[in-house]
Design a protein around this motif. Sequence first.
Motif, PDB file in Angstrom:
ATOM      1  N   LEU A   8      19.925 114.113  79.634  1.00 26.27           N
ATOM      2  CA  LEU A   8      20.393 114.109  81.021  1.00 26.27           C
ATOM      3  C   LEU A   8      21.497 113.073  81.160  1.00 26.27           C
ATOM      4  O   LEU A   8      21.283 111.888  80.884  1.00 26.27           O
ATOM      5  CB  LEU A   8      19.246 113.788  81.983  1.00 26.27           C
ATOM      6  N   LEU A   9      22.686 113.518  81.559  1.00 24.33           N
ATOM      7  CA  LEU A   9      23.811 112.631  81.823  1.00 24.33           C
ATOM      8  C   LEU A   9      23.850 112.358  83.319  1.00 24.33           C
ATOM      9  O   LEU A   9      23.909 113.301  84.115  1.00 24.33           O
ATOM     10  CB  LEU A   9      25.135 113.278  81.403  1.00 24.33           C
ATOM     11  N   ILE A  10      23.839 111.087  83.700  1.00 26.02           N
ATOM     12  CA  ILE A  10      23.933 110.700  85.111  1.00 26.02           C
ATOM     13  C   ILE A  10      25.166 109.815  85.264  1.00 26.02           C
ATOM     14  O   ILE A  10      25.209 108.708  84.721  1.00 26.02           O
ATOM     15  CB  ILE A  10      22.678 109.943  85.597  1.00 26.02           C
ATOM     16  N   GLY A  40      19.917 112.362  89.786  1.00 21.68           N
ATOM     17  CA  GLY A  40      19.306 112.220  88.468  1.00 21.68           C
ATOM     18  C   GLY A  40      17.794 112.133  88.554  1.00 21.68           C
ATOM     19  O   GLY A  40      17.075 112.765  87.782  1.00 21.68           O
ATOM     20  N   LEU A  41      17.295 111.348  89.515  1.00 23.24           N
ATOM     21  CA  LEU A  41      15.842 111.235  89.689  1.00 23.24           C
ATOM     22  C   LEU A  41      15.234 112.569  90.089  1.00 23.24           C
ATOM     23  O   LEU A  41      14.156 112.947  89.622  1.00 23.24           O
ATOM     24  CB  LEU A  41      15.528 110.167  90.734  1.00 23.24           C
ATOM     25  N   GLU A  42      15.935 113.298  90.947  1.00 23.96           N
ATOM     26  CA  GLU A  42      15.464 114.626  91.351  1.00 23.96           C
ATOM     27  C   GLU A  42      15.408 115.557  90.140  1.00 23.96           C
ATOM     28  O   GLU A  42      14.432 116.288  89.960  1.00 23.96           O
ATOM     29  CB  GLU A  42      16.398 115.196  92.420  1.00 23.96           C
ATOM     30  N   GLU A  43      16.444 115.512  89.305  1.00 29.11           N
ATOM     31  CA  GLU A  43      16.479 116.351  88.104  1.00 29.11           C
ATOM     32  C   GLU A  43      15.323 116.010  87.165  1.00 29.11           C
ATOM     33  O   GLU A  43      14.696 116.896  86.582  1.00 29.11           O
ATOM     34  CB  GLU A  43      17.831 116.179  87.402  1.00 29.11           C
ATOM     35  N   GLY A  45      12.483 114.961  88.018  1.00 29.44           N
ATOM     36  CA  GLY A  45      11.253 115.469  88.611  1.00 29.44           C
ATOM     37  C   GLY A  45      11.079 116.969  88.414  1.00 29.44           C
ATOM     38  O   GLY A  45       9.975 117.495  88.564  1.00 29.44           O
ATOM     39  N   ILE A  46      12.144 117.641  88.059  1.00 33.99           N
ATOM     40  CA  ILE A  46      12.099 119.098  87.898  1.00 33.99           C
ATOM     41  C   ILE A  46      12.017 119.508  86.429  1.00 33.99           C
ATOM     42  O   ILE A  46      11.251 120.387  86.064  1.00 33.99           O
ATOM     43  CB  ILE A  46      13.352 119.743  88.550  1.00 33.99           C
ATOM     44  N   HIS A  47      12.845 118.853  85.585  1.00 29.14           N
ATOM     45  CA  HIS A  47      12.935 119.234  84.170  1.00 29.14           C
ATOM     46  C   HIS A  47      12.563 118.054  83.269  1.00 29.14           C
ATOM     47  O   HIS A  47      12.726 116.907  83.653  1.00 29.14           O
ATOM     48  CB  HIS A  47      14.362 119.699  83.827  1.00 29.14           C
ATOM     49  N   ASP A  48      12.101 118.377  82.074  1.00 30.74           N
ATOM     50  CA  ASP A  48      11.797 117.357  81.072  1.00 30.74           C
ATOM     51  C   ASP A  48      13.045 117.051  80.253  1.00 30.74           C
ATOM     52  O   ASP A  48      13.787 117.972  79.873  1.00 30.74           O
ATOM     53  CB  ASP A  48      10.694 117.844  80.126  1.00 30.74           C
ATOM     54  N   TYR A  49      13.262 115.785  79.976  1.00 28.36           N
ATOM     55  CA  TYR A  49      14.367 115.350  79.123  1.00 28.36           C
ATOM     56  C   TYR A  49      13.838 114.405  78.061  1.00 28.36           C
ATOM     57  O   TYR A  49      12.812 113.755  78.248  1.00 28.36           O
ATOM     58  CB  TYR A  49      15.456 114.655  79.960  1.00 28.36           C
ATOM     59  N   ASP A  50      14.572 114.333  76.961  1.00 30.67           N
ATOM     60  CA  ASP A  50      14.211 113.429  75.868  1.00 30.67           C
ATOM     61  C   ASP A  50      14.941 112.101  75.963  1.00 30.67           C
ATOM     62  O   ASP A  50      14.421 111.082  75.508  1.00 30.67           O
ATOM     63  CB  ASP A  50      14.530 114.091  74.518  1.00 30.67           C
ATOM     64  N   VAL A  51      16.156 112.124  76.495  1.00 22.59           N
ATOM     65  CA  VAL A  51      16.998 110.926  76.591  1.00 22.59           C
ATOM     66  C   VAL A  51      17.836 111.031  77.860  1.00 22.59           C
ATOM     67  O   VAL A  51      18.308 112.112  78.208  1.00 22.59           O
ATOM     68  CB  VAL A  51      17.940 110.798  75.369  1.00 22.59           C
ATOM     69  N   ASP A  68      15.285 101.449  87.158  1.00 18.99           N
ATOM     70  CA  ASP A  68      13.977 100.962  87.634  1.00 18.99           C
ATOM     71  C   ASP A  68      13.097 102.120  88.108  1.00 18.99           C
ATOM     72  O   ASP A  68      11.896 102.157  87.814  1.00 18.99           O
ATOM     73  CB  ASP A  68      14.160  99.957  88.779  1.00 18.99           C
ATOM     74  N   HIS A  69      13.674 103.062  88.831  1.00 21.05           N
ATOM     75  CA  HIS A  69      12.909 104.231  89.289  1.00 21.05           C
ATOM     76  C   HIS A  69      12.459 105.083  88.096  1.00 21.05           C
ATOM     77  O   HIS A  69      11.330 105.577  88.074  1.00 21.05           O
ATOM     78  CB  HIS A  69      13.737 105.082  90.256  1.00 21.05           C
ATOM     79  N   ILE A  70      13.343 105.264  87.129  1.00 26.04           N
ATOM     80  CA  ILE A  70      12.980 106.046  85.938  1.00 26.04           C
ATOM     81  C   ILE A  70      11.819 105.366  85.213  1.00 26.04           C
ATOM     82  O   ILE A  70      10.858 106.022  84.804  1.00 26.04           O
ATOM     83  CB  ILE A  70      14.192 106.221  85.000  1.00 26.04           C
ATOM     84  N   ARG A  71      11.881 104.049  85.047  1.00 25.87           N
ATOM     85  CA  ARG A  71      10.807 103.312  84.355  1.00 25.87           C
ATOM     86  C   ARG A  71       9.466 103.491  85.071  1.00 25.87           C
ATOM     87  O   ARG A  71       8.425 103.556  84.438  1.00 25.87           O
ATOM     88  CB  ARG A  71      11.140 101.818  84.270  1.00 25.87           C
ATOM     89  N   SER A  72       9.489 103.570  86.405  1.00 25.15           N
ATOM     90  CA  SER A  72       8.231 103.683  87.144  1.00 25.15           C
ATOM     91  C   SER A  72       7.590 105.064  87.002  1.00 25.15           C
ATOM     92  O   SER A  72       6.383 105.194  87.107  1.00 25.15           O
ATOM     93  CB  SER A  72       8.442 103.341  88.616  1.00 25.15           C
ATOM     94  N   THR A  73       8.400 106.079  86.760  1.00 24.52           N
ATOM     95  CA  THR A  73       7.851 107.433  86.652  1.00 24.52           C
ATOM     96  C   THR A  73       7.844 107.979  85.225  1.00 24.52           C
ATOM     97  O   THR A  73       7.072 108.886  84.914  1.00 24.52           O
ATOM     98  CB  THR A  73       8.647 108.411  87.537  1.00 24.52           C
ATOM     99  N   HIS A  74       8.719 107.471  84.374  1.00 22.89           N
ATOM    100  CA  HIS A  74       8.841 107.937  82.993  1.00 22.89           C
ATOM    101  C   HIS A  74       8.932 106.706  82.077  1.00 22.89           C
ATOM    102  O   HIS A  74      10.018 106.380  81.585  1.00 22.89           O
ATOM    103  CB  HIS A  74      10.086 108.799  82.809  1.00 22.89           C
ATOM    104  N   PRO A  75       7.807 106.018  81.849  1.00 23.40           N
ATOM    105  CA  PRO A  75       7.869 104.714  81.169  1.00 23.40           C
ATOM    106  C   PRO A  75       8.401 104.739  79.744  1.00 23.40           C
ATOM    107  O   PRO A  75       8.944 103.732  79.284  1.00 23.40           O
ATOM    108  CB  PRO A  75       6.427 104.214  81.220  1.00 23.40           C
ATOM    109  N   ILE A  76       8.261 105.833  79.005  1.00 25.70           N
ATOM    110  CA  ILE A  76       8.759 105.815  77.623  1.00 25.70           C
ATOM    111  C   ILE A  76      10.024 106.637  77.439  1.00 25.70           C
ATOM    112  O   ILE A  76      10.516 106.769  76.320  1.00 25.70           O
ATOM    113  CB  ILE A  76       7.684 106.260  76.604  1.00 25.70           C
TER     114      ILE A  76
END
Length: 131
Positions: A8-10, A40-43, A45-51, A68-76
Amino acid sequence: MSSQVRVLLIDDETVFLDSMSKVLRARGYLVGVARDGAAGLEELGIHDYDVVVLDQRMPGMDGVTTLDHIRSTHPILPVIMLSGQAQMATAVDAMTHGAVDYLLKPALVEKLCERIQTAMEKKTLLEHLPR
């Protein structure tokens, strides 16, 4: 390169998003794009990404806040931060907030692909660690 890595490119720079997404797709990546942090956060929430490849300076939600938002919902989920500013403080700030890597713009495609692959390897290791 392993096949079908989802990136995902943001970034708010349309020219960068268009050119980099075409280059990465030509190299076998599945690429999603978002033009700001909220999109980006909305995306995510809809699709899985690796990086995630994330611009540090964007209008509205900046890269660090988005991170910070990504870390809270997708920690790894690995996040590679991009910045047009060659300042040590911005790199340290990004890494402190959980970015796995930091590149200056314009990033060379080869270097970005190497960093994406390294980020994928780290993610794979983390996914296989006992919890």
